[in-house]
Design an enzyme around this catalytic site. Structure first.
Site, PDB file in Angstrom:
ATOM      1  N   CYS A 169       0.814  -1.213   0.000  1.00 18.66           N
ATOM      2  CA  CYS A 169       0.000   0.000   0.000  1.00 18.66           C
ATOM      3  C   CYS A 169       0.846   1.261   0.000  1.00 18.66           C
ATOM      4  CB  CYS A 169      -0.946   0.002   1.193  1.00 18.66           C
ATOM      5  SG  CYS A 169      -2.184  -1.291   1.045  1.00 18.66           S
ATOM      6  N   HIS A 170       1.752   1.371   0.933  1.00 19.39           N
ATOM      7  CA  HIS A 170       2.509   2.618   1.028  1.00 19.39           C
ATOM      8  C   HIS A 170       3.997   2.378   1.193  1.00 19.39           C
ATOM      9  CE1 HIS A 170      -1.629   3.272   2.413  1.00 19.39           C
ATOM     10  NE2 HIS A 170      -1.547   4.278   1.587  1.00 19.39           N
ATOM     11  N   GLY A 171       4.458   1.153   0.886  1.00 21.18           N
ATOM     12  CA  GLY A 171       5.884   0.900   0.787  1.00 21.18           C
ATOM     13  C   GLY A 171       6.656   0.787   2.099  1.00 21.18           C
TER      14      GLY A 171
END
Lengths: 205, 430
Positions: A169-171
């Protein structure tokens, strides 16, 4: 007898009586309003049946070295990973003060325990009386919450800079000990309360 | 623009009604004789288009709720049943799902219109703020509605958005569990989301009423940004703008219908046809297109709480916009520097949308050779987004020399020939 409500200025209306009624009404509505409002807010909190805590039992004897399964415990997915000896060794070498989150986040340990590999692994699990569990097995097992501590996605296994978990999702990158190493997630993956009830059965909760 | 009412009841019944409930008078003054600047262009038709969008969403939504089942075991199947078995269910669902996208398309054009022509400036600050409230409610409704089919995107979208509140210090966890009604997104969450999804459109309708009320006090802004001075600057709303709005609505509905009938899944994600699985997050989760710029802003910050604050700040800044812009000139038509900054603002918004759809670590095409990845592109564009509101608009009004403006709305439309004395040299030379 004189009429207590009568005086010359108000022609029979007593302003102090009206003030009292006004304050009593506003007070009742105000305080009553807050009390009446609360049930409408509180009904959204987890209901009694949801709160009734459950436990999950896992057979860790079947797990081969390097294998991982995802189990559900209290509605949430949890990773159960039997790490290879190399992974454990690599994880144990990392200096705790170099980690973004130095807290073990382990429900089996006192709050604020350092995030060493030992404190993250199943070595921290409670062992029931009379049960003997292989220490290598305990050291190799990692059981942690599977929701990224950033915004709750389930990280992908075997990906990212540390070869363990990468959140799509956001690394956020996690290592084989479930510790956040890089990315927006603020905390290590949480370790649930766990107990060995037999040599190969681990109970969460 | 609220002047003396020109309504005259003509029949015995309307005279009787007018003394008791002057509703016909309200309608006449608001939508028939309402004096409207004579120079409104097609950018001004989106108000009417948005009213139609809201009605379509409410109508299709009410009938969809007759067939939808809000339960984690049945939601996905009930939505498929609507598509396949319910009479005209495919039409209703496609209209509702694409209607959300069309609603946002129209609202973004409506907002950019307001930003370009300075419609947020005095005396229309409250009108603008009510609009931002509607926009916030729209985002809430869209998010809640997206969760209802209980596909993979529904579930993980709900997980990410509710977890945003977990960034709050101290109260984070209690608040998220209060939102979920459990320890994770689950059946309790789905049920309440359905209830709230049904509620919000009616709240929107209420605020739309206030929005129109607040519009009808100062009246419409217009492309010149000039204030209406005389009756010659205006035309009655009917038939001039009922027809113009009506034409625009029909054109808009043609585009709407194209998506509904020929490309119904173009604006959605295939992953949402996979039933929600709490154990597996799809490899690439992104929000619907209309929320992508905010998603990019959220990811631009390496800190959880910081990202959440910045994302809400991106909408929050719109509330104080009327007091940030110091220029006395409303319309960007007469702001030679402002219009360039505005153009770059539009590009920044589109660019943030692009960034939101990509993985942060990927390199930007072409610019990637310079080492620019989407994370940094998002950061640069986020900086410009906030810079436009917090630095450019406050300072530009103090240093910019506005271009010459026409004397009145009437002259800007009817040309200088009508008023020979005021004709500029260029016009005489023709």
């Amino acid at each position: 007898m004189t009429d207590v409500n009568s005086n010359h200025e108000t022609g029979g209306e007593d302003s102090s009586r009206r003030d009292f009624l006004y304050i009593a009404t506003v007070g009742a509505v105000g305080v009553g309003g807050v009390f009446a409002f609360w049930p409408f807010i509180d009904q959204m909190n987890p209901a009694a049946d949801t709160l009734a805590l459950s436990t999950t039992e896992i057979n860790v004897g079947d797990l081969e070295e390097g294998a991982e399964i995802t189990v559900k415990f209290r509605e949430r997915p949890h990773f159960v990973r039997r790490r290879t000896a190399e992974e454990v060794a690599a994880s144990a070498e990392v200096a705790v003060n170099s980690l973004p989150d130095g807290d073990a986040r382990n429900a089996n340990l006192a709050a604020g325990s350092p995030a060493t590999d030992e404190n993250r692994s199943a070595l921290s699990a409670v062992i029931d009386d009379g049960v003997e569990v292989d220490e290598t097995l305990r050291a190799s097992l990692l059981v942690s919450g599977a929701n990224c501590t950033h915004l709750g996605c389930v990280p992908t296994e075997g990906a990212g800079d540390y070869g363990a978990w990468f959140c799509p999702c956001h690394g956020s990158h996690y290592d084989t000990s479930g510790r956040i190493r890089r990315g927006p997630a603020p905390e290590n993956l949480p370790i649930p309360p766990m107990t060995f009830i037999s040599a190969t059965t681990l109970r969460l909760g | 623009m609220s002047g003396p009412s020109t309504y005259e009841p003509k029949t015995g019944f309307t005279r009787w009604l007018d003394k008791r409930l002057p509703i016909a008078r309200l309608g006449w003054d608001s939508f028939v004789d309402f004096p409207t600047p004579r120079n409104l262009n097609y950018w001004w038709t989106f108000g009417g288009i948005l009213a139609v969008c809201l009605m379509i969403q409410i109508l299709t939504g009410i009938v969809l709720a007759m067939h939808y089942v809000p339960h984690i075991d049945y939601s996905c199947a009930s939505v498929e049943r609507i598509d396949r078995d319910v009479n005209f269910g495919w039409l209703l669902r496609n209209s509702h799902a694409n209607g959300a996208s069309m609603f946002f398309l129209a609202v973004y054009l409506h907002m950019l219109r307001g930003l370009y022509y300075g419609s947020y400036k005095a005396p229309r600050e409250l009108l603008w703020i009510l609009g931002v409230v509607i926009y916030l409610l729209m985002m809430a409704a869209a998010f809640l509605g997206y969760v209802l089919p209980w596909g993979q995107m529904s579930f993980w979208g709900a997980m990410v958005i509710t977890n945003l509140f977990g960034a709050l210090p101290v109260v984070g966890t209690p608040v998220t569990e209060w939102l979920w009604g459990g320890f994770s997104v689950g059946n309790a969450t789905l049920n309440r989301f359905f209830s709230l999804h049904y509620l919000i459109p009616f709240l929107i309708a209420g605020v739309v009423g206030l929005h129109i009320w607040a519009l009808h006090v100062p009246g419409n802004n217009n492309p010149t940004g000039l204030t209406v001075k005389t009756g010659a600057d205006t035309l009655p709303f009917h038939p001039y703008y009922t027809v113009k709005d009506g034409f625009a609505i029909v054109v808009f509905l043609i585009i709407f219908a194209f998506f509904v009938f020929y490309w119904p899944d173009a604006l959605g994600h295939a992953d949402n046809y996979v039933e929600a699985d709490a154990l597996v997050t799809p490899a690439h989760i992104v929000p619907e297109w209309y929320l992508l710029p905010f998603y990019a802003i959220l990811r631009a910050v390496p800190d959880k709480l910081g990202g959440v604050i910045l994302m809400f700040g991106a909408i929050g800044v719109l509330f104080i916009l009327p007091w940030l812009d110091t220029s006395r000139v409303r319309s960007m038509r007469y702001r030679p520097m402002g219009r360039w900054f505005f153009l770059f603002f539009v590009i920044a918004c589109l660019g943030l949308g692009w960034v939101g759809a990509e993985l942060p670590d990927n390199k930007v095409p072409v610019l990637g050779v310079l080492g620019l990845d989407f994370l940094w592109m998002g950061r640069i564009l986020t900086l410009y987004y906030f810079g436009y509101f917090l630095v450019v608009l406050p300072l530009l009004g103090l240093v910019e020399k506005p271009a010459e403006r026409p004397a009145s709305i009437e002259r800007s439309v009817l040309g200088k020939d009508t008023f020979g004395a005021a004709a500029p040299v260029a016009a005489l030379a023709e």
